[in-house]
Design a protein around this motif. Structure first.
Motif, mmCIF file in Angstrom:
data_model
loop_
_atom_site.group_PDB
_atom_site.id
_atom_site.type_symbol
_atom_site.label_atom_id
_atom_site.label_comp_id
_atom_site.label_asym_id
_atom_site.label_seq_id
_atom_site.Cartn_x
_atom_site.Cartn_y
_atom_site.Cartn_z
ATOM 1 N N MET A 236 -9.531 6.367 7.990
ATOM 2 C CA MET A 236 -9.291 6.789 9.362
ATOM 3 C C MET A 236 -8.934 5.557 10.188
ATOM 4 S SD MET A 236 -9.613 10.015 9.598
ATOM 5 C CE MET A 236 -9.984 10.420 11.287
ATOM 6 N N PRO A 237 -7.876 5.642 10.994
ATOM 7 C CA PRO A 237 -7.599 4.513 11.884
ATOM 8 C C PRO A 237 -8.680 4.421 12.952
ATOM 9 C CG PRO A 237 -6.136 6.330 12.370
ATOM 10 C CD PRO A 237 -6.941 6.750 11.178
ATOM 11 N N PRO A 238 -8.941 3.253 13.449
ATOM 12 C CA PRO A 238 -9.945 3.116 14.513
ATOM 13 C C PRO A 238 -9.480 3.847 15.778
ATOM 14 C CG PRO A 238 -8.773 1.054 14.165
ATOM 15 C CD PRO A 238 -8.357 1.968 13.076
ATOM 16 N N PRO A 239 -10.404 4.281 16.616
ATOM 17 C CA PRO A 239 -10.026 4.988 17.847
ATOM 18 C C PRO A 239 -9.036 4.158 18.653
ATOM 19 C CG PRO A 239 -12.386 5.019 17.558
ATOM 20 C CD PRO A 239 -11.848 4.125 16.502
ATOM 21 N N GLY A 240 -7.998 4.819 19.122
ATOM 22 C CA GLY A 240 -7.003 4.112 19.921
ATOM 23 C C GLY A 240 -5.806 3.687 19.118
ATOM 24 N N ASP A 241 -5.984 3.598 17.816
ATOM 25 C CA ASP A 241 -4.856 3.237 16.956
ATOM 26 C C ASP A 241 -4.030 4.481 16.693
ATOM 27 O OD1 ASP A 241 -3.129 2.202 15.177
ATOM 28 O OD2 ASP A 241 -4.637 1.363 13.817
ATOM 29 N N LEU A 242 -2.701 4.331 16.730
ATOM 30 C CA LEU A 242 -1.863 5.516 16.588
ATOM 31 C C LEU A 242 -1.389 5.737 15.155
ATOM 32 C CD1 LEU A 242 0.283 5.312 19.804
ATOM 33 C CD2 LEU A 242 -1.658 6.767 19.303
ATOM 34 N N SER A 243 -1.753 4.838 14.239
ATOM 35 C CA SER A 243 -1.276 5.016 12.874
ATOM 36 C C SER A 243 -1.969 6.230 12.248
ATOM 37 C CB SER A 243 -1.564 3.757 12.056
ATOM 38 O OG SER A 243 -2.950 3.537 12.032
ATOM 39 N N PRO A 244 -1.294 6.886 11.302
ATOM 40 C CA PRO A 244 -1.866 8.113 10.732
ATOM 41 C C PRO A 244 -3.040 7.817 9.800
ATOM 42 C CG PRO A 244 0.170 7.538 9.617
ATOM 43 C CD PRO A 244 0.018 6.557 10.741
ATOM 44 N N ALA A 245 -3.920 8.799 9.712
ATOM 45 C CA ALA A 245 -5.003 8.678 8.729
ATOM 46 C C ALA A 245 -4.402 8.865 7.341
ATOM 47 C CB ALA A 245 -6.062 9.741 8.990
ATOM 48 N N ARG A 246 -5.002 8.225 6.352
ATOM 49 C CA ARG A 246 -4.446 8.326 4.997
ATOM 50 C C ARG A 246 -5.515 8.858 4.052
ATOM 51 N NH1 ARG A 246 0.475 7.304 4.583
ATOM 52 N NH2 ARG A 246 1.474 5.865 6.047
ATOM 53 N N PHE A 247 -5.054 9.711 3.152
ATOM 54 C CA PHE A 247 -5.945 10.276 2.149
ATOM 55 C C PHE A 247 -5.495 9.750 0.800
ATOM 56 C CE2 PHE A 247 -6.669 13.642 -0.998
ATOM 57 C CZ PHE A 247 -8.034 13.702 -0.916
ATOM 58 N N ARG A 248 -6.441 9.150 0.093
ATOM 59 C CA ARG A 248 -6.103 8.592 -1.212
ATOM 60 C C ARG A 248 -6.833 9.347 -2.307
ATOM 61 N NH1 ARG A 248 -4.162 3.750 -3.115
ATOM 62 N NH2 ARG A 248 -5.681 3.596 -4.777
ATOM 63 N N LEU A 249 -6.125 9.621 -3.381
ATOM 64 C CA LEU A 249 -6.738 10.345 -4.487
ATOM 65 C C LEU A 249 -6.459 9.566 -5.762
ATOM 66 C CD1 LEU A 249 -8.031 12.888 -5.615
ATOM 67 C CD2 LEU A 249 -5.776 13.883 -5.757
ATOM 68 N N ASP A 250 -7.514 9.133 -6.426
ATOM 69 C CA ASP A 250 -7.342 8.404 -7.678
ATOM 70 C C ASP A 250 -7.863 9.242 -8.830
ATOM 71 O OD1 ASP A 250 -6.239 5.946 -6.805
ATOM 72 O OD2 ASP A 250 -8.161 5.551 -5.834
ATOM 73 N N LEU A 251 -6.985 9.503 -9.781
ATOM 74 C CA LEU A 251 -7.392 10.227 -10.979
ATOM 75 C C LEU A 251 -7.217 9.289 -12.156
ATOM 76 C CD1 LEU A 251 -5.492 13.599 -10.685
ATOM 77 C CD2 LEU A 251 -7.926 13.301 -10.603
ATOM 78 N N SER A 252 -8.118 9.379 -13.116
ATOM 79 C CA SER A 252 -7.860 8.626 -14.343
ATOM 80 C C SER A 252 -8.305 9.485 -15.505
ATOM 81 C CB SER A 252 -8.605 7.310 -14.321
ATOM 82 O OG SER A 252 -9.972 7.561 -14.221
ATOM 83 N N ASP A 253 -7.717 9.216 -16.639
ATOM 84 C CA ASP A 253 -8.010 10.013 -17.819
ATOM 85 C C ASP A 253 -8.868 9.179 -18.758
ATOM 86 O OD1 ASP A 253 -8.125 11.621 -19.923
ATOM 87 O OD2 ASP A 253 -5.967 11.799 -20.264
ATOM 88 N N PRO A 254 -10.163 9.452 -18.824
ATOM 89 C CA PRO A 254 -11.028 8.609 -19.672
ATOM 90 C C PRO A 254 -10.644 8.658 -21.146
ATOM 91 C CG PRO A 254 -12.312 10.266 -18.501
ATOM 92 C CD PRO A 254 -10.898 10.511 -18.161
ATOM 93 N N ILE A 255 -10.103 9.795 -21.592
ATOM 94 C CA ILE A 255 -9.743 9.868 -23.011
ATOM 95 C C ILE A 255 -8.670 8.828 -23.307
ATOM 96 C CG2 ILE A 255 -8.679 11.306 -24.782
ATOM 97 C CD1 ILE A 255 -9.969 13.686 -23.441
ATOM 98 N N TRP A 256 -7.715 8.706 -22.379
ATOM 99 C CA TRP A 256 -6.650 7.729 -22.584
ATOM 100 C C TRP A 256 -7.190 6.327 -22.376
ATOM 101 C CZ3 TRP A 256 -2.190 7.000 -24.764
ATOM 102 C CH2 TRP A 256 -1.407 5.917 -24.393
#
Lengths: 683, 220
Positions: A615-635
């Motif tokens: 989340m950007p700090p209050p007052g900052d106009l940059s968009p919030a970003r959602f990050r999703l990390d997936l990994s395959d333990p078998i690989w």
């Protein structure tokens, strides 16, 4: 009449791969002199005719052997190793898989007539395509280990060349490398399995192996090797890693063949080795197969739910279906070992029925994905949307296939999975407590996977075809050509047909089941109203036609009532827009947001999911970003760990290459002394 | 076989092992060459006795080859080589004398333990002979491993080969052709190694094989 026909069937079936190889050779010889357009007609048109012929031969074999059973004699051709020759035979099991190859090949060839037009480098695909089909036809026809392995490897190599068709994409090169390594490993396992079965005398003909069943330990090892060898080709977890890489890398009609048909040839290899050649099963054989099937189904469908690439999603869903099929096979083994022939026939027929069904609907889905790719140029689910308006016919065919793969009645997926669960419900009659406990547990896993598969395809269809377009390409997509459409619609029609008339298919599969477990399901053709009754009328029965009629009547009735009561005029109004008119299409559900609940509940541990919101700090106009990390333990743990181990061992061995003379001498001396010490101690 | 014949054969074979052990702790090249000549003499006696006992005239040929080549030509050639190289003074062993001798004793014990049960059904003379021969072979190998000087490695190799001849003489029915071809191949090997030693010396001014390692290009 039937004797002469039966004697002619095997040569007729063999003519099909021979014709395909001739087409491949012709394409190579004529090459560019032919012109891409004429070459396409030659290859795809010819392959389609040959595949239809192969399907016809297989069908005749299934119908005729349903009446007059009896093993046809092997056909020996002076090919291959001198003095040994190549043996071919066409029995019930071969005929089923030959029919699957013929059907899938014919549909893919029809589709290729249109789809192949968009190929940038057609001569990287055209010669290998008929060769690949020929390899897949030769595997079920082979009747000795040498011919089988050569055909198997031929099929692998031809498909490897097709995976490399778009070799300028680095991802595809990586996929091809992983694929060829896994394929070679699998073939090695099969080689050992056949060597064990052939024994010291070297009876490599299947008939000789059948005549001398192996002892219990050897048979157990053969089972393990078959699970590894055929399982790596079919995509059993944890040998599935190549599949989501390699299947999407090929051109779409080849992806359909690889996913829909080649994995089935792997199932054939397993059936031939374990059910036919390895002798009578022991009770515990079913357990590893069942567990592998259940785990494969669950992991496969969860992986599919995480994908955002449509072809990868379909490839992962293939893993799930292979899991279902192998669970059926494990169940059949368990029943057969306990002498419950009828139940074994039910489980085996369910698995074979699902083989046929999966070939139908997975091919149709890959054709649909290919059409989407042609129309929009992208495979990313998050760049699609609203295609139902732009490509209505494709959308209809894909919808039917999605409903079928989600196992909803009255389509064929429901029929085969219903049979499979009927077989699971028979498990309390098994005498061993291990099986009594294992089968319901696996059944629960399968039920979960089937439900998740439905969710997976709701997501697939909903994001790709419904809603509003998420990109300009999707907004300007155009319906694809007639060949592609007719291939998709044809397969969709067959899905409906097999779903409404499952009894017909079950009766056709009877010779295969009878040949493997010594019994077949009771004939369904004579039952009233086209219902199917797997065990007894008092227990369960299913009538696809009735369900179809009920759905049609109730849907029509509802439509009529709604229109009568609500007025028939179409009204167009702005969509609910949260107060923001002309909301951006990005406000819709995305592929990964749709999967989020399931990801949180099931996949957290399996894929080590990490979600984070910045989340950007209050007052900052940059968009919030959602990050999703997936990994395959078998690989990452299994395969990369293995690769690291091999690397370290190679480093160590490399040091041996640069020792001094005295160190080499010491090495020789010490190993000699060590061997002598072993000799002294061991005696 | 008479008791005395067996005892004398045993004596010679045991003597060969003893001389091999002596070879292990020599730290001068000249002394080492002398001991090697003694070893060849003992081998000659042993083979000749075998020829007498087994009544096998072709073994006399083997004994003669051993006497001429191993006891006379090769020691003389080696002495001249060492003189030309100017390295009569001393040799450095990689492992100390004590541990080397202990290892040698261990190897003799090991070959007894291995050989005696394996050949339980064979002729007692051949049994003892084979066990001793294996000890001599192992001692020769040990010598090649523990020395750094190329000349002493050659001597180790030759003494290893003496063990082979002993085994061949003890086993009845060994064809003469095989023995002669072994003897000649060893001679050829000796010539080749001799040439190589001089080449090494020309190139590196030393016959320490450790010097070669510094000049290899393939090291990672």
């Amino acid at each position: 009449m039937s004797a002469t026909v039966a004697a002619l069937l095997c040569p007729a079936a063999l003519l099909c791969p021979a014709a395909l190889l001739a087409i491949a050779a012709l394409t190579v010889v004529a090459n560019r002199g032919l012109g891409a357009d004429r070459a396409r007609w030659l290859v795809y048109g010819g392959a389609m005719l040959v595949c239809i012929a192969a399907f016809g031969v297989a069908l005749v074999a299934l119908i005729s052997s349903a009446r007059a059973d009896g093993q046809a004699a092997d056909m020996v051709l002076p090919l291959g190793l001198p003095g040994i020759g190549a043996r071919f035979a066409l029995d019930g099991l071969s005929a089923v898989f030959l029919a699957v190859v013929g059907l899938g090949g014919a549909a893919a060839s029809l589709y290729g007539l249109g789809y192949g037009r968009h190929e940038h480098e057609p001569f990287r695909v055209l010669p290998f395509y008929p060769a690949f089909l020929a390899g897949m036809m030769l595997v079920p026809l082979a009747a000795d280990a040498f011919t089988f392995l050569v055909s198997w490897e031929f099929m692998s190599l031809a498909s490897w060349a097709l995976v490399l068709a778009h070799h300028r994409v680095p991802e595809n090169r990586r996929a091809a490398t992983v694929y060829i390594v896994m394929a070679a490993g699998g073939t090695f396992a099969l080689l050992f399995a056949f060597a064990l079965l052939a024994g010291p005398a070297g009876g490599f003909a299947f008939a000789a192996m059948r005549a001398v069943p192996p002892d219990a330990v050897t048979a157990g090892v053969v089972l393990a090797l078959a699970l590894v060898g055929a399982g790596s080709k079919a995509g059993l977890v944890p040998l599935h890693v190549w599949l989501p890489l390699a299947h999407p890398a090929a051109p779409s009609h080849v992806s359909a063949l690889m996913s829909g048909v080649m994995t089935k040839i792997a199932v054939y290899g397993f059936l031939r080795l374990v059910f036919d050649l390895a002798g009578p099963p022991a009770w515990w054989w079913g357990v590893p197969v069942l567990v592998a099937g259940g785990v494969t189904a669950a992991v496969g469908v969860l992986t599919a739910l995480m994908q955002t690439d449509i072809k990868r999603l379909l490839a992962c869903s293939t893993i799930e279906n292979i899991g279902l099929i192998f669970a059926g096979l494990g169940l059949a083994l368990a029943f057969a070992a306990n002498g419950m022939a009828a139940a074994a026939a039910l489980a085996l027929t369910a698995a074979l029925f699902h083989v046929v069904n999966h070939a139908l609907f997975k091919s149709a889905l890959f054709f649909g994905a290919g059409a989407v790719l042609t129309a929009t140029g992208t495979r990313e689910l998050d760049r699609l949307g609203g295609l139902i308006h732009r490509m209505p016919v494709t959308a209809l065919a894909v919808l039917v296939a999605c409903v079928a793969i989600s196992a909803l009645p009255p389509l064929n997926g429901f029929a085969s999975e219903w049979l499979l669960f009927q077989a699971i419900l028979l498990s309390p009659e098994l005498p061993q407590w291990g099986l009594k406990l294992a089968v319901p547990a696996v059944g629960a896993l399968l039920a979960l996977s089937v439900a998740l598969a439905a969710a997976c395809f709701v997501r697939f269809y909903g994001i790709a075809f419904l809603g509003r377009p998420r990109s300009d390409e999707a907004a300007t997509a155009r319906e694809v050509d007639r060949f592609s459409l007719s291939a998709m619609l044809g397969l969709a029609g067959l899905c409906v047909l097999a779903g409404v008339l499952p009894g017909l298919v079950i009766d056709l599969l009877a010779p295969a089941a009878a040949g493997l477990v010594g019994a077949a399901m009771p004939p369904q053709g004579g039952l009233a109203w086209l219902s199917i009754v797997p065990i007894a009328e008092s227990r369960s029965s299913y009538n696809g036609l009735l369900v179809l009629v009920f759905i049609a009547v109730s849907a029509l009735g509802t439509a009529v009532v709604v229109h009568r009561l609500a007025g028939s005029a179409v009204r167009r109004a702005p969509a609910w827009d949260c107060g923001f008119p002309n909301a951006d299409p990005a406000t819709q559900y995305t592929a990964s947001s749709f999967a989020q609940p399931i990801r949180r509940v099931f996949a957290g541990a399996i894929f080590m999911v990490r979600e984070s919101v910045e989340m950007p700090p209050p007052g900052d106009l940059s968009p919030a970003r959602f990050r999703l990390d997936l990994s395959d333990p078998i690989w990452e743990r299994g395969y990369l760990g293995l690769a690291g181990l091999v690397g370290r061992m190679a480093d160590f061995a490399n040091r041996l290459q640069t020792l001094t003379i005295r160190q080499y001498l010491s090495l020789v001396f010490l190993s000699l002394v060590a061997l002598l010490v072993v000799l002294a101690v061991w005696r | 076989m008479t008791g005395l014949g067996f005892d004398i054969a045993h004596l010679f074979a045991g003597g060969l092992v003893l001389v091999s052990l002596m070879l292990l702790y020599q730290d001068r090249l000249t002394a080492m060459i002398h001991v090697f000549a003694v070893q060849a003499l003992v081998l000659t006696a042993s083979v000749a006795w075998q020829a007498w006992v087994q009544d096998a005239p072709h073994l006399y040929v083997t004994a003669a080859i051993a006497l001429v080549f191993k006891a006379i030509i090769i020691p003389v050639a080696l002495s001249r080589m060492v003189a030309r190289l100017g390295i009569q003074r001393g040799i450095e062993t990689v492992v100390g004398v004590g541990p080397t001798m202990l290892a040698g004793i261990g190897l003799v014990a090991l070959s007894m333990v291995v050989m005696l049960p394996v050949t339980a059904t064979a002729d007692p003379l051949a049994r003892e002979d084979l066990a001793f021969a294996l000890s001599v072979v192992l001692l020769g190998l040990l010598m090649m491993v523990t020395r750094r000087n190329a000349v002493s490695q050659v001597i180790g190799f030759m003494s290893l080969e003496n063990g082979l001849i002993l085994a061949a003489a003890g086993a009845k029915g060994m064809p003469l052709v095989v023995e002669i071809s072994v003897a000649f191949s060893v001679l050829i090997a000796f010539i080749v190694i001799g040439i190589v030693i001089f080449r090494i010396r020309e190139r590196f001014d030393t016959v320490d094989v450790g010097a070669l390692d510094r000049f290899r290009g393939d090291r990672t």
